[in-house]
Design an enzyme around this catalytic site. Sequence first.
Site, mmCIF file in Angstrom:
data_model
loop_
_atom_site.group_PDB
_atom_site.id
_atom_site.type_symbol
_atom_site.label_atom_id
_atom_site.label_comp_id
_atom_site.label_asym_id
_atom_site.label_seq_id
_atom_site.Cartn_x
_atom_site.Cartn_y
_atom_site.Cartn_z
ATOM 1 N N HIS A 12 37.217 -7.827 14.854
ATOM 2 C CA HIS A 12 37.526 -8.105 13.152
ATOM 3 C C HIS A 12 37.029 -6.655 12.573
ATOM 4 O O HIS A 12 36.431 -5.980 11.393
ATOM 5 C CB HIS A 12 35.385 -8.421 12.516
ATOM 6 C CG HIS A 12 35.082 -9.547 13.784
ATOM 7 N ND1 HIS A 12 35.401 -10.739 13.168
ATOM 8 C CD2 HIS A 12 34.872 -9.833 14.986
ATOM 9 C CE1 HIS A 12 34.775 -12.049 13.928
ATOM 10 N NE2 HIS A 12 34.204 -11.034 14.442
ATOM 11 N N SER A 53 54.533 12.660 -1.244
ATOM 12 C CA SER A 53 54.214 12.421 -2.552
ATOM 13 C C SER A 53 54.613 12.888 -3.387
ATOM 14 O O SER A 53 54.784 14.673 -3.610
ATOM 15 C CB SER A 53 52.115 11.772 -2.729
ATOM 16 O OG SER A 53 52.409 11.493 -4.141
ATOM 17 N N LYS A 73 49.390 14.465 1.036
ATOM 18 C CA LYS A 73 49.925 13.245 0.938
ATOM 19 C C LYS A 73 51.151 12.912 2.180
ATOM 20 O O LYS A 73 52.314 13.764 2.099
ATOM 21 C CB LYS A 73 50.665 12.483 -0.122
ATOM 22 C CG LYS A 73 49.318 11.948 -1.030
ATOM 23 C CD LYS A 73 48.321 11.063 -0.130
ATOM 24 C CE LYS A 73 48.624 9.355 -0.448
ATOM 25 N NZ LYS A 73 48.801 8.991 -1.179
ATOM 26 N N GLU A 86 55.535 0.571 6.588
ATOM 27 C CA GLU A 86 54.781 -0.095 4.938
ATOM 28 C C GLU A 86 55.871 -1.142 4.801
ATOM 29 O O GLU A 86 55.486 -2.832 4.538
ATOM 30 C CB GLU A 86 54.129 0.410 3.638
ATOM 31 C CG GLU A 86 53.111 0.588 4.270
ATOM 32 C CD GLU A 86 52.878 2.531 3.109
ATOM 33 O OE1 GLU A 86 52.302 1.776 1.983
ATOM 34 O OE2 GLU A 86 53.418 3.398 2.732
#
Length: 458
Positions: A153, A274, A280, A287
């Site tokens: 979980h 970024s 970043k 992704e």
Amino acid sequence: MWGGRFSRGPAAIMEEINASIDVDRRLWREDIEGSKAHAAMLAAAGVIGAEDARAIHDGLETIAGEIERGAFTFSKTLEDIHMNIEARLKTLIGEPAGRLHTARSRNDQVATDFRLWARRACDDIEAALRDLMTALAEKALAHAGDVMPGFTHLQTAQPITFGHHLMAYVEMFARDAGRIADARARMNECPLGAAALAGTSFPIDREMTAAALGFDRPCANSLDAVSARDFALELLAAASIAATHLSRLAEEIVLWTSPHFGFVKLSDAFSTGSSIMPQKRNPDAAELVRAKTGRITASLNNLLVVMKGLPLAYSKDMQEDKAATFEGVDALALAIAAMAGMARDLTPQPDAMAEAAGRGFSTATDIADWLVRVLNTPFRDAHHVTGAIVALADRKGVTLDALSLEEMRTVEPRLTEDIFTVLSPAASAASRTSHGGAAPDNVRAQATRWLDALTQQP
Ligand code: ARG
């Protein structure tokens, strides 16, 4: 190709919807291979002359050279790869070109070409999956002893090791490779010679063409041979499951590289910055692997819907099979390669993982197991006692190994100093020596066994 029956050419929009050359030009190698095998068989069976067969063979080789060099002009008017090549053959060798299509139809021709392509795709995907498994197993071997939290979980569950986590994916990708191999074995029957749908009256030798093209045998039923696309569906189904596995690992990389976890670092080679936030480091490759799953499962759904409800035998709907399959297979190949790249690139951060492994009372099960082992407490009771110890630590805001023996004895007076040997995450992971468990020695053995197997098999 069918001028005898027709007096006018097609409408422009008819040509637009009908032509598949932009997609199926990728089948040129398979088409030439199939035609060579067919011509040689026709000559051996005495259906065409040996000289004609030679001219066809040489003409096809010339065309292969032209396509390879980029010197071939593909024409939309000629609809698809089969007619483009045949028309060029006619220009090159004249009359004998017209004999190639004896005892054959584009229906069995395209089914044969597409199976040959799908078979090669299976081999390529299997090789790519094996490379990914190798990358993961090598990383797992190097980090078999790095303790990290295992989750259920996404809540801290029990300490495991980073190597153990990676080896779980090796098992998944091995099954994916197995599914691809199964699909390959089932698809390896030759449709060529089924002709349009009913077979042919010519004395063809289907065993000969099947063998020449590396198929195990000819398809047994001519209708099935030209109608079946379950070979492509099976490939896309296996691809979709593999993509689902890739997306799960990709998601974990996204989590692990987030500063909130900090379990793993990707180098500049697999990160992007970024344009506005200088701090970043984004895991874009992970992704995108995660997202490619959409494209791959869509390709399976695409072809399932195209095939659903089609009467036997060939319908033009089936021309849409290539775009779907190429898209799914291309996306999977890219996703596997990117994942293998990330697997080799990533650097685990053992300190961050170990620190996290100690949070969330991750060794609570170890206390319960100790009570069972040492005090012969029934597990359900041990679970209850341990729950009270966890609640105590929670109230004090400390980890389990920061409680004193006296404090723990307020819950269970029979506890001894020995309890501290099981409270560290490292001890917990090391104690998981059961078959398939997370203990570092287990993980080393698993990784070594896989690496041996991966270097042995072809
Ligand atoms: N381009 C067609 C396809 O990909 C080839 C088969 C055409 N056959 C036919 N009967 N029109 O499906």
